[in-house]
Design a protein around this motif. Structure first.
Motif, PDB file in Angstrom:
ATOM      1  N   LEU A  55       0.833  -1.184   0.000  1.00 32.54           N
ATOM      2  CA  LEU A  55       0.000   0.000   0.000  1.00 32.54           C
ATOM      3  C   LEU A  55       0.878   1.248   0.000  1.00 32.54           C
ATOM      4  O   LEU A  55       2.014   1.216   0.455  1.00 32.54           O
ATOM      5  N   VAL A  56       0.344   2.329  -0.507  1.00 29.76           N
ATOM      6  CA  VAL A  56       1.053   3.601  -0.444  1.00 29.76           C
ATOM      7  C   VAL A  56       0.824   4.181   0.943  1.00 29.76           C
ATOM      8  O   VAL A  56      -0.321   4.380   1.365  1.00 29.76           O
ATOM      9  N   ASP A  57       1.915   4.475   1.654  1.00 32.54           N
ATOM     10  CA  ASP A  57       1.753   4.947   3.026  1.00 32.54           C
ATOM     11  C   ASP A  57       1.778   6.469   3.104  1.00 32.54           C
ATOM     12  O   ASP A  57       1.974   7.172   2.110  1.00 32.54           O
ATOM     13  N   MET A  94       4.797  14.479  -1.057  1.00 33.91           N
ATOM     14  CA  MET A  94       4.163  15.146  -2.182  1.00 33.91           C
ATOM     15  C   MET A  94       3.517  16.455  -1.757  1.00 33.91           C
ATOM     16  O   MET A  94       3.505  17.436  -2.515  1.00 33.91           O
ATOM     17  N   TYR A  95       2.984  16.499  -0.552  1.00 37.37           N
ATOM     18  CA  TYR A  95       2.411  17.749  -0.052  1.00 37.37           C
ATOM     19  C   TYR A  95       3.515  18.801   0.115  1.00 37.37           C
ATOM     20  O   TYR A  95       3.316  19.988  -0.182  1.00 37.37           O
ATOM     21  N   ILE A 131      -1.425   1.382  -8.298  1.00 36.64           N
ATOM     22  CA  ILE A 131      -2.193   0.227  -8.772  1.00 36.64           C
ATOM     23  C   ILE A 131      -3.078  -0.308  -7.657  1.00 36.64           C
ATOM     24  O   ILE A 131      -4.211  -0.726  -7.891  1.00 36.64           O
ATOM     25  N   GLY A 132      -2.562  -0.282  -6.435  1.00 39.10           N
ATOM     26  CA  GLY A 132      -3.319  -0.811  -5.309  1.00 39.10           C
ATOM     27  C   GLY A 132      -4.139   0.253  -4.611  1.00 39.10           C
ATOM     28  O   GLY A 132      -4.966   0.923  -5.209  1.00 39.10           O
ATOM     29  N   ASN A 133      -3.869   0.453  -3.316  1.00 39.82           N
ATOM     30  CA  ASN A 133      -4.656   1.398  -2.543  1.00 39.82           C
ATOM     31  C   ASN A 133      -3.743   2.139  -1.581  1.00 39.82           C
ATOM     32  O   ASN A 133      -2.518   2.079  -1.707  1.00 39.82           O
ATOM     33  N   TYR A 134      -4.326   2.810  -0.590  1.00 40.21           N
ATOM     34  CA  TYR A 134      -3.586   3.663   0.323  1.00 40.21           C
ATOM     35  C   TYR A 134      -3.901   3.288   1.764  1.00 40.21           C
ATOM     36  O   TYR A 134      -5.007   2.812   2.077  1.00 40.21           O
ATOM     37  N   THR A 135      -2.944   3.521   2.641  1.00 42.85           N
ATOM     38  CA  THR A 135      -3.167   3.222   4.050  1.00 42.85           C
ATOM     39  C   THR A 135      -4.191   4.191   4.639  1.00 42.85           C
ATOM     40  O   THR A 135      -4.454   5.268   4.080  1.00 42.85           O
ATOM     41  N   ASP A 136      -4.757   3.806   5.772  1.00 38.66           N
ATOM     42  CA  ASP A 136      -5.725   4.677   6.445  1.00 38.66           C
ATOM     43  C   ASP A 136      -5.083   6.013   6.826  1.00 38.66           C
ATOM     44  O   ASP A 136      -5.723   7.069   6.713  1.00 38.66           O
ATOM     45  N   ASP A 137      -3.830   5.974   7.274  1.00 36.89           N
ATOM     46  CA  ASP A 137      -3.139   7.216   7.637  1.00 36.89           C
ATOM     47  C   ASP A 137      -3.012   8.141   6.429  1.00 36.89           C
ATOM     48  O   ASP A 137      -3.168   9.363   6.549  1.00 36.89           O
ATOM     49  N   ALA A 138      -2.694   7.570   5.270  1.00 38.16           N
ATOM     50  CA  ALA A 138      -2.568   8.386   4.061  1.00 38.16           C
ATOM     51  C   ALA A 138      -3.895   9.032   3.695  1.00 38.16           C
ATOM     52  O   ALA A 138      -3.952  10.217   3.337  1.00 38.16           O
ATOM     53  N   GLN A 139      -4.968   8.255   3.800  1.00 41.39           N
ATOM     54  CA  GLN A 139      -6.279   8.798   3.452  1.00 41.39           C
ATOM     55  C   GLN A 139      -6.725   9.865   4.443  1.00 41.39           C
ATOM     56  O   GLN A 139      -7.383  10.843   4.066  1.00 41.39           O
ATOM     57  N   PRO A 144      -5.481  19.766  -1.093  1.00 39.40           N
ATOM     58  CA  PRO A 144      -5.680  19.576  -2.542  1.00 39.40           C
ATOM     59  C   PRO A 144      -4.885  18.385  -3.075  1.00 39.40           C
ATOM     60  O   PRO A 144      -4.078  18.505  -3.999  1.00 39.40           O
ATOM     61  N   ILE A 145      -5.100  17.232  -2.463  1.00 40.32           N
ATOM     62  CA  ILE A 145      -4.397  16.007  -2.855  1.00 40.32           C
ATOM     63  C   ILE A 145      -5.435  14.942  -3.181  1.00 40.32           C
ATOM     64  O   ILE A 145      -6.334  14.668  -2.376  1.00 40.32           O
ATOM     65  N   GLU A 146      -5.310  14.346  -4.367  1.00 37.92           N
ATOM     66  CA  GLU A 146      -6.220  13.278  -4.787  1.00 37.92           C
ATOM     67  C   GLU A 146      -5.458  11.956  -4.837  1.00 37.92           C
ATOM     68  O   GLU A 146      -4.412  11.865  -5.492  1.00 37.92           O
ATOM     69  N   LEU A 147      -5.985  10.965  -4.135  1.00 39.84           N
ATOM     70  CA  LEU A 147      -5.396   9.627  -4.158  1.00 39.84           C
ATOM     71  C   LEU A 147      -6.184   8.779  -5.144  1.00 39.84           C
ATOM     72  O   LEU A 147      -7.362   8.502  -4.932  1.00 39.84           O
TER      73      LEU A 147
END
Length: 220
Positions: free
Chosen positions: A154-156, A163-164, A180-188, A195-198
């Motif tokens: 996952l992307v953490d 990126m911010y 390709i996959g998803n993101y961790t809860d902390d990232a979300q 202004p960041i779109e995952l």
């Protein structure tokens, strides 16, 4: 891959391949025949003398060189067009995205954003140092894009924070991170109110399918 100001063959290869064919023929005729006529008609005695040398074929090698360069660029454009259509046509699920190399993956993402009306530029800053891969321009706004073609993890939140920081440093208007996959809860949680779109794998596939539908419709 960094992109510099286009000139010559790279610039022509960015046009539709049909335009390269027409430009080659036009350039050949202009140099081989039109240049001599202009000199003879409007150049006075000196121009008439130079026009005669042109008429005798003095500039023929230049004309052939321009024709060959434009047609070579048209061939590059044609092959690139076929490659992009192939990439659009082969996407059926996340497994196909994972099977691509990073160049194909970035090309796919670029096409999807161009379909959405963005002007896209590569940067050559991609890597584990938190650099970004693409810059999007639309409606006077600049968006930084990071592509993560990770197979399993996952992307953490660390990457999202980086990126911010780049967004603030470069005075960008927004950031998009694609995985390709998803993101961790902390990232979300971190991106809330920013202004960041995952963009996850499923959202990317939806973008690709929309672009593919448009490409096939135009081809048909």
């Amino acid at each position: 891959m960094a992109r510099r100001k286009d000139s010559g063959i790279p610039m022509v290869s960015g046009l539709p391949w049909q335009a390269g064919i027409v430009l080659g023929v036009t350039s050949y005729v202009a140099v081989r025949y039109g240049l001599g006529w202009c000199m003879s008609t409007f150049g006075g005695p000196v121009g008439q003398a130079l026009g005669s040398s042109v008429a005798e074929g003095a500039y023929a090698p230049i004309a052939w060189l321009l024709l060959s360069a434009c047609w070579l660029a048209a061939l590059v454009s044609f092959l690139d067009c076929r490659r992009r259509k192939h990439l659009m046509g082969m996407q059926n699920g996340p497994g196909m995205l994972r099977a691509m190399d990073w160049r194909q993956f970035e090309t796919l993402v670029t096409d999807a954003f161009e379909h959405q009306g963005y002007s896209v530029r590569g940067t050559g800053l991609a890597g584990v140092d938190g650099g970004y891969d693409l810059i999007l321009y639309r409606d006077g706004l600049m968006t930084l894009v990071q592509c993560r073609q990770w197979r399993t993890k996952l992307v953490d939140v660390k990457l999202v924070r980086e990126m911010y920081g780049l967004l603030v440093h470069h005075h960008a208007d927004a950031v998009k991170i694609i995985a390709i996959g998803n993101y961790t809860d902390d990232a979300q949680r971190f991106v809330r109110g920013k202004p960041i779109e995952l963009i996850s794998g499923n959202a990317l596939l939806a973008m690709v399918r929309e672009t593919r539908t448009s490409v096939l419709a135009k081809a048909g």
